[in-house]
Motif scaffolding. Structure first.
Motif, short mmCIF file in Angstrom:
data_model
loop_
_atom_site.label_atom_id
_atom_site.label_comp_id
_atom_site.label_asym_id
_atom_site.label_seq_id
_atom_site.Cartn_x
_atom_site.Cartn_y
_atom_site.Cartn_z
N GLU A 16 0.83 -1.21 0.00
CA GLU A 16 0.00 0.00 0.00
C GLU A 16 0.86 1.26 0.00
OE1 GLU A 16 -2.16 -3.42 1.66
OE2 GLU A 16 -0.29 -2.46 2.28
N LEU A 17 1.91 1.28 0.83
CA LEU A 17 2.82 2.42 0.86
C LEU A 17 3.52 2.55 -0.50
CD1 LEU A 17 5.18 3.45 3.71
CD2 LEU A 17 5.98 3.46 1.37
N ALA A 18 3.97 1.43 -1.06
CA ALA A 18 4.64 1.44 -2.36
C ALA A 18 3.71 1.97 -3.45
CB ALA A 18 5.13 0.04 -2.70
N GLU A 19 2.44 1.58 -3.42
CA GLU A 19 1.48 2.05 -4.43
C GLU A 19 1.34 3.57 -4.38
OE1 GLU A 19 -3.27 1.85 -5.48
OE2 GLU A 19 -2.40 0.16 -4.41
N ILE A 20 1.16 4.11 -3.18
CA ILE A 20 1.02 5.57 -3.04
C ILE A 20 2.27 6.27 -3.54
CG2 ILE A 20 0.80 7.48 -1.40
CD1 ILE A 20 -0.87 5.58 0.37
N GLN A 21 3.42 5.82 -3.08
CA GLN A 21 4.69 6.46 -3.45
C GLN A 21 4.92 6.38 -4.95
OE1 GLN A 21 7.97 4.93 -4.28
NE2 GLN A 21 8.97 6.91 -4.24
N THR A 22 4.67 5.24 -5.55
CA THR A 22 4.90 5.07 -6.98
C THR A 22 3.94 5.92 -7.81
OG1 THR A 22 5.72 2.82 -6.65
CG2 THR A 22 4.94 3.36 -8.86
N GLU A 23 2.66 5.93 -7.46
CA GLU A 23 1.68 6.73 -8.20
C GLU A 23 2.04 8.21 -8.17
OE1 GLU A 23 -1.13 5.89 -10.03
OE2 GLU A 23 -0.40 3.83 -9.86
N ILE A 24 2.43 8.70 -7.01
CA ILE A 24 2.77 10.12 -6.88
C ILE A 24 4.06 10.45 -7.64
CG2 ILE A 24 3.59 11.85 -5.23
CD1 ILE A 24 1.50 10.69 -3.25
N THR A 25 5.10 9.68 -7.40
CA THR A 25 6.40 10.05 -7.99
C THR A 25 6.40 9.85 -9.51
OG1 THR A 25 7.32 7.87 -7.47
CG2 THR A 25 7.71 9.64 -5.87
N ARG A 26 5.83 8.77 -10.00
CA ARG A 26 5.77 8.57 -11.46
C ARG A 26 4.84 9.59 -12.11
NH1 ARG A 26 5.73 2.05 -12.04
NH2 ARG A 26 7.90 1.78 -11.48
N GLY A 27 3.71 9.82 -11.47
CA GLY A 27 2.73 10.75 -12.02
C GLY A 27 3.25 12.17 -12.15
N LEU A 28 4.15 12.54 -11.27
CA LEU A 28 4.70 13.90 -11.29
C LEU A 28 6.15 13.95 -11.76
CD1 LEU A 28 3.11 15.16 -7.97
CD2 LEU A 28 2.50 15.88 -10.29
N GLY A 29 6.70 12.79 -12.14
CA GLY A 29 8.08 12.76 -12.63
C GLY A 29 9.11 13.12 -11.58
N ILE A 30 8.89 12.66 -10.35
CA ILE A 30 9.83 12.98 -9.25
C ILE A 30 10.41 11.73 -8.61
CG2 ILE A 30 8.84 15.24 -8.73
CD1 ILE A 30 7.31 13.94 -6.40
N GLU A 31 10.57 10.69 -9.41
CA GLU A 31 11.12 9.44 -8.87
C GLU A 31 12.54 9.64 -8.37
OE1 GLU A 31 9.96 5.63 -10.87
OE2 GLU A 31 9.50 7.06 -12.48
N GLU A 32 12.84 8.99 -7.26
CA GLU A 32 14.18 9.05 -6.67
C GLU A 32 14.74 7.64 -6.58
OE1 GLU A 32 14.55 11.32 -3.05
OE2 GLU A 32 12.84 12.55 -3.59
#
Length: 187
Positions: free
Chosen positions: A115-131
């Protein structure tokens, strides 16, 4: 004339009250070495946007409030790390695994649930801020002085596991102070 003001903002999960209470108690046991993170600012960082302009802020706010998010259970893993994004910008700074240096963050690992991974991935990929190397953690506080890493790793950490109450978009006001811009309650 258009404003060129920008802000450093980040997405975070709010930590459940029971775990916050336990972390505040833990902070009290090491307050001579660690300046505690303020109770109201204890969070898990999911992604960071540097120098976001008004358009990027609007996109971030819309993404956060525009959907239903899963509810991750938050629990510490027992892993303790340290470091500083701010200090790493100083060419004289050298990270030392064996010593927590003055002004480094003392970070406690958080279980990386689906669940934490889903939230983090959706936000970072969706906004192009992956780390690279994302490591979910809670910051206990900033080191007041240099001290051996073994002392931090020897702390007895809370074993509470509770659901995160919200996912937030926060503005960084300073290294230890933040302001909630958007809060999305979790079911």
């Amino acid at each position: 004339m258009a404003s060129s003001r920008t802000a450093n903002v980040f997405f975070s999960l709010r930590v459940p009250v029971e775990l916050v209470d336990a972390l505040v108690d833990l902070q009290g046991t090491c307050s001579d070495r660690v300046e505690p993170q303020q109770r109201d600012h204890i969070h898990i960082t999911l992604g960071f946007m540097h120098d976001a302009d008004a358009g990027r802020l609007a996109d971030a706010a819309a993404m956060l409030s525009g959907r239903t998010w899963p509810t991750p259970a938050i629990a510490l893993t027992g892993e303790v790390r340290h470091g500083s994004w701010k200090l790493s910008k100083d060419p004289a700074y050298r990270h030392d695994e064996d010593v927590i240096q003055r002004q480094e963050q003392v970070r406690l690992g958080v279980e990386h649930t689906p669940e934490l991974a889903e939230i983090q991935t959706e936000i970072t990929r969706g906004l192009g801020i992956e780390e690279d190397g994302f490591w979910p953690h809670v910051t206990l506080g900033l080191a007041r002085q240099d001290f051996p890493t073994a002392e931090a790793k020897g702390m007895t950490l809370p074993s509470i596991k509770e659901p995160a109450p919200s996912v937030d978009l926060q503005q960084e006001m300073s290294v230890t102070d933040f302001r909630v811009l958007v809060r999305r309650e979790l079911a």
